[in-house]
Design a protein around this motif. Structure first.
Motif, PDB file in Angstrom:
ATOM      1  N   ALA A  66      46.970-107.407  24.330  1.00 60.70           N
ATOM      2  CA  ALA A  66      46.803-106.434  23.250  1.00 60.70           C
ATOM      3  C   ALA A  66      46.253-107.097  21.994  1.00 60.70           C
ATOM      4  N   ALA A  67      46.733-108.304  21.692  1.00 57.44           N
ATOM      5  CA  ALA A  67      46.262-109.018  20.507  1.00 57.44           C
ATOM      6  C   ALA A  67      44.795-109.392  20.644  1.00 57.44           C
ATOM      7  N   SER A  68      44.412-109.850  21.828  1.00 61.07           N
ATOM      8  CA  SER A  68      43.021-110.238  22.054  1.00 61.07           C
ATOM      9  C   SER A  68      42.087-109.043  21.903  1.00 61.07           C
ATOM     10  N   ALA A  69      42.517-107.892  22.400  1.00 64.01           N
ATOM     11  CA  ALA A  69      41.708-106.677  22.266  1.00 64.01           C
ATOM     12  C   ALA A  69      41.596-106.250  20.803  1.00 64.01           C
ATOM     13  N   ALA A  70      42.668-106.450  20.036  1.00 64.49           N
ATOM     14  CA  ALA A  70      42.674-106.031  18.634  1.00 64.49           C
ATOM     15  C   ALA A  70      41.745-106.875  17.773  1.00 64.49           C
ATOM     16  N   ILE A  71      41.621-108.165  18.084  1.00 62.45           N
ATOM     17  CA  ILE A  71      40.799-109.051  17.256  1.00 62.45           C
ATOM     18  C   ILE A  71      39.367-109.169  17.758  1.00 62.45           C
ATOM     19  N   SER A  72      39.088-108.589  18.911  1.00 66.92           N
ATOM     20  CA  SER A  72      37.746-108.682  19.493  1.00 66.92           C
ATOM     21  C   SER A  72      36.643-108.173  18.566  1.00 66.92           C
ATOM     22  N   PRO A  73      36.825-107.053  17.835  1.00 67.67           N
ATOM     23  CA  PRO A  73      35.769-106.581  16.931  1.00 67.67           C
ATOM     24  C   PRO A  73      35.435-107.561  15.807  1.00 67.67           C
ATOM     25  N   PHE A  74      36.307-108.532  15.567  1.00 68.32           N
ATOM     26  CA  PHE A  74      36.092-109.514  14.504  1.00 68.32           C
ATOM     27  C   PHE A  74      35.555-110.836  15.060  1.00 68.32           C
ATOM     28  N   ASP A  75      34.974-110.785  16.263  1.00 66.61           N
ATOM     29  CA  ASP A  75      34.405-111.967  16.921  1.00 66.61           C
ATOM     30  C   ASP A  75      35.454-113.038  17.175  1.00 66.61           C
TER      31      ASP A  75
END
Length: 337
Positions: A66-75
């Motif tokens: 979930a954390a990885s998906a949340a920060i994905s838009p920020f590269d």
């Protein structure tokens, strides 16, 4: 946790945000380190005490996902790799776009960043040869890198032609500053320091710098079977800076210590998977390429002073450089003939 959560499954909530905040504050995390963090989060969320031992790998994996998906838009993304010495998987937040070296600019000066770059260059170039893949250095060797090398005469002329004065060149660091920077690199999770005082890249650094290391030190046009400075484990395919190598010097097979145990457990013979030569487990990548030599062991027995240890390490690595040059000269003579 087996208990039902208040939020629907898959919904990003305050518990996820708290976990991500804790992860970002650390930079890296293992499952064991996550257990007290998640236990505290679940305790606050559920209103009843949750012990660290109750946190499962599945709990951790779901929050990492979930954390990885949340920060994905920020590269950003979370990557993982097995620690080269400890039998545990390390997870790290990795910037997928910017130059990792420039990320240090938020905490360090330009001179400090230039020094760190020289240290990494030394790890992968000066102290990394076909004969001896040490990929590490000690504080004395790092101290020798505190001042940038003096530009060659033609480079100096080019700088003057471009209007770049001597004052614009990096000034370097003091010896006391070298110690401070090296310590901060360990504290920030970029370097690891061994009991014998050798510094190498940490698991976090290898995850974060993987692409940069390949671009900086490997030749993309190298032929198959040609020695490269950045090498990978035959079993797990992650970068190897600490581990074992084939006893045949020209063979490129490398294995992490942890991977070697499982790798040969399923094979009838303990031989190199490429050249079939016996895998001794006594040919090393990393600091043991230095510390397991007879010369280093002899020097350590003679003196208990760390300075003496450092001198011996430098002498061993310097001898390797000379042998490498001699081999190159011999190859050149053969070509001439």
């Amino acid at each position: 946790m087996d208990e039902d959560q208040d939020e629907p499954i898959g919904q990003y909530n305050d518990a996820n945000r708290a976990f991500l905040q804790a992860f970002l504050a650390r930079g890296t995390m293992t499952f064991k380190e996550s257990q007290p963090v998640l236990a505290a989060i679940f305790t606050a969320q559920e209103g009843q005490t949750v012990e660290s031992e109750q946190i499962t790998q599945e709990d951790f994996d779901s929050y990492v996902s979930a954390a990885s998906a949340a920060i994905s838009p920020f590269d950003l993304e979370i990557r993982s790799a097995m620690h080269q010495l400890r039998k545990e998987r390390v997870y790290a937040v990795v910037n997928t776009t910017s130059d990792p070296i420039t990320q240090l600019a938020t905490l360090h000066s330009a001179d400090e960043i230039a020094f760190v770059k020289r240290v990494i260059d030394a790890m992968f170039e000066r102290y990394n040869t076909p004969r001896m893949e040490a990929l590490c250095l000690d504080e004395m060797q790092a101290n020798k890198l505190r001042v940038p090398p003096r530009p060659e005469e033609n480079e100096d002329e080019t700088m003057m032609e471009n209007g770049e004065g001597q004052s614009q060149a990096p000034k370097g660091l003091k010896s006391s500053e070298v110690e401070s920077v090296m310590r901060s690199m360990v504290d920030e999770g970029w370097f690891e320091r061994s009991r014998d005082g050798f510094y190498c890249l940490s698991a976090r650094a290898l995850l974060e710098l993987r692409s940069w290391l390949l671009d900086s030190y490997n030749d993309p046009d190298a032929e198959e079977g040609e020695w490269q400075r950045v090498k990978f484990c035959e079993a797990c395919k992650d970068v190897v800076t600490i581990g074992q190598r084939c006893s045949e010097r020209d063979c490129l097979v490398r294995l992490h210590d942890n991977c070697a145990e499982a790798f040969f457990r399923t094979r009838r013979q303990r031989g190199c998977p490429k050249c079939s030569k016996e895998w001794t487990g006594r040919h090393f990548v990393g600091e043991r390429a230095v510390t397991e030599t007879e010369a280093y062991q002899r020097g350590r027995r003679r003196s208990g002073k760390s300075a003496r240890h450092s001198n011996v390490a430098e002498e061993i690595m310097h001898e390797d450089d000379e042998e490498q040059e001699e081999d190159g000269d011999e190859d050149g003579d053969e070509d001439d003939e």
